[in-house]
Design a protein around this motif. Structure first.
Motif, PDB file in Angstrom:
ATOM      1  N   CYS A 258       2.093  -6.352  -6.049  1.00 11.04           N
ATOM      2  CA  CYS A 258       1.322  -6.289  -4.803  1.00 11.04           C
ATOM      3  C   CYS A 258       1.249  -4.861  -4.265  1.00 11.04           C
ATOM      4  O   CYS A 258       0.256  -4.477  -3.632  1.00 11.04           O
TER       5      CYS A 258
ATOM      6  N   LYS B 289      -0.629  -5.625   0.873  1.00 10.82           N
ATOM      7  CA  LYS B 289      -0.879  -6.909   0.217  1.00 10.82           C
ATOM      8  C   LYS B 289       0.423  -7.629  -0.162  1.00 10.82           C
ATOM      9  O   LYS B 289       0.402  -8.579  -0.943  1.00 10.82           O
TER      10      LYS B 289
ATOM     11  N   LYS C 229      -4.365   0.511  -5.324  1.00 12.14           N
ATOM     12  CA  LYS C 229      -5.631   0.537  -6.065  1.00 12.14           C
ATOM     13  C   LYS C 229      -6.824   0.260  -5.153  1.00 12.14           C
ATOM     14  O   LYS C 229      -7.931   0.737  -5.403  1.00 12.14           O
ATOM     15  N   GLU C 230      -6.594  -0.517  -4.087  1.00 10.99           N
ATOM     16  CA  GLU C 230      -7.670  -0.842  -3.157  1.00 10.99           C
ATOM     17  C   GLU C 230      -7.741   0.132  -1.986  1.00 10.99           C
ATOM     18  O   GLU C 230      -8.475  -0.096  -1.025  1.00 10.99           O
ATOM     19  N   GLY C 231      -6.959   1.206  -2.070  1.00 15.36           N
ATOM     20  CA  GLY C 231      -6.982   2.209  -1.020  1.00 15.36           C
ATOM     21  C   GLY C 231      -6.262   1.799   0.246  1.00 15.36           C
ATOM     22  O   GLY C 231      -6.505   2.364   1.320  1.00 15.36           O
ATOM     23  N   LEU C 232      -5.364   0.837   0.139  1.00 25.62           N
ATOM     24  CA  LEU C 232      -4.618   0.325   1.286  1.00 25.62           C
ATOM     25  C   LEU C 232      -3.204   0.895   1.300  1.00 25.62           C
ATOM     26  O   LEU C 232      -2.713   1.389   0.277  1.00 25.62           O
TER      27      LEU C 232
ATOM     28  N   ASN D   5      -1.463  -3.232  -6.400  1.00 26.41           N
ATOM     29  CA  ASN D   5      -2.770  -3.757  -5.988  1.00 26.41           C
ATOM     30  C   ASN D   5      -3.230  -3.117  -4.679  1.00 26.41           C
ATOM     31  O   ASN D   5      -4.411  -2.787  -4.517  1.00 26.41           O
ATOM     32  N   SER D   6      -2.305  -2.955  -3.751  1.00 29.65           N
ATOM     33  CA  SER D   6      -2.646  -2.348  -2.458  1.00 29.65           C
ATOM     34  C   SER D   6      -3.166  -0.929  -2.639  1.00 29.65           C
ATOM     35  O   SER D   6      -4.209  -0.553  -2.091  1.00 29.65           O
TER      36      SER D   6
END
Length: 229
Positions: free
Chosen positions: A34, A48, A40-43, A37-38
């Motif tokens: 997670c 996440k 990679k999404e620019g978060l 994933n965060s």
């Protein structure tokens, strides 16, 4: 190295603490996945991962069949996203650390296949990490990681502890105003450490939910504040 003891210490006191596994919307997910994933999404790295825990004691874990180490690969992103966070750097004898990872199940696949943490660390192709199984390569990585953390994390945000020092429980209690009795051994490999009484080790779940009150030193109690991300 000492991550389960850290989780158990804060969880015992009443904080929400996680180790290896995170939780989002009641669904368990490996923290490493997670976090990746965060980013990679620019978060922010923990966006996440549910954002429910006070303490993330161990965040490496399986991603696409291999161990992934966000604390190495994404150290700058994590520090930048959480400038007020406290970061832990745990120590023990580097020789005993190497002996431990050479005999400790990695958590991937069946235990019967004997894939050790040392095996998985080589397979993970960690940035700056060991490329073969020689102990000197692992010890070099150990020292380089310590130096890198000290360069990136502000001294005011970094706590360094020796998990083999009998005074660590008292020091942690003084530093965080937590009952010293919460510090203890956890996740002990008794095949490697037969000298340790099994009654002195505690089993700690991956996820520990926080309580309304925190167990402070000398039996004092205080209200728990919710984590801020």
């Amino acid at each position: 190295m000492g991550s389960t003891s850290l989780q158990g210490f804060f969880g015992c006191a009443g904080y929400s603490a996680t180790h290896w596994m995170c939780r989002r919307d009641s669904i368990k997910v490996h923290c490493a996945q997670c976090i990746l994933n965060s980013v990679k999404e620019g978060l922010p790295p923990l966006q996440k991962c549910g954002q429910w825990a006070d303490v993330f004691a161990e965040i490496n874990g399986p991603v696409e069949g291999r161990l992934y180490f966000p604390q190495v690969e994404l150290l700058e992103e994590i520090v930048r996203a959480y400038p007020n966070a406290t970061f832990f750097l745990t120590f023990r004898s580097v020789d005993r650390w190497y002996h431990s990872i050479t005999n400790f199940w990695s958590g991937l696949g069946a235990k019967s296949k004997k894939r050790t943490l040392r095996d998985e660390m080589v397979a993970a192709n960690i940035t700056g990490g060991p490329r073969d199984f020689r102990d000197r390569d692992f010890k070099d990585f150990f020292c380089k990681h310590v130096r890198r953390v000290r360069e990136i994390v502000s001294r005011s945000n970094l706590v360094e502890i020796d998990i083999e020092d009998p005074a660590t429980g008292r020091l942690m209690a003084d530093m965080f105003d937590i009952d010293e009795g919460c510090w203890g051994r956890a996740n002990v490999n008794f095949d490697l450490h037969p000298e340790i009484d099994r009654g002195q080790s505690v089993n700690v779940p991956h996820l520990i939910l926080g309580k309304d009150m925190i167990r402070g030193k000398n039996g004092t109690m205080r209200e728990r504040t919710l984590p801020k991300y």
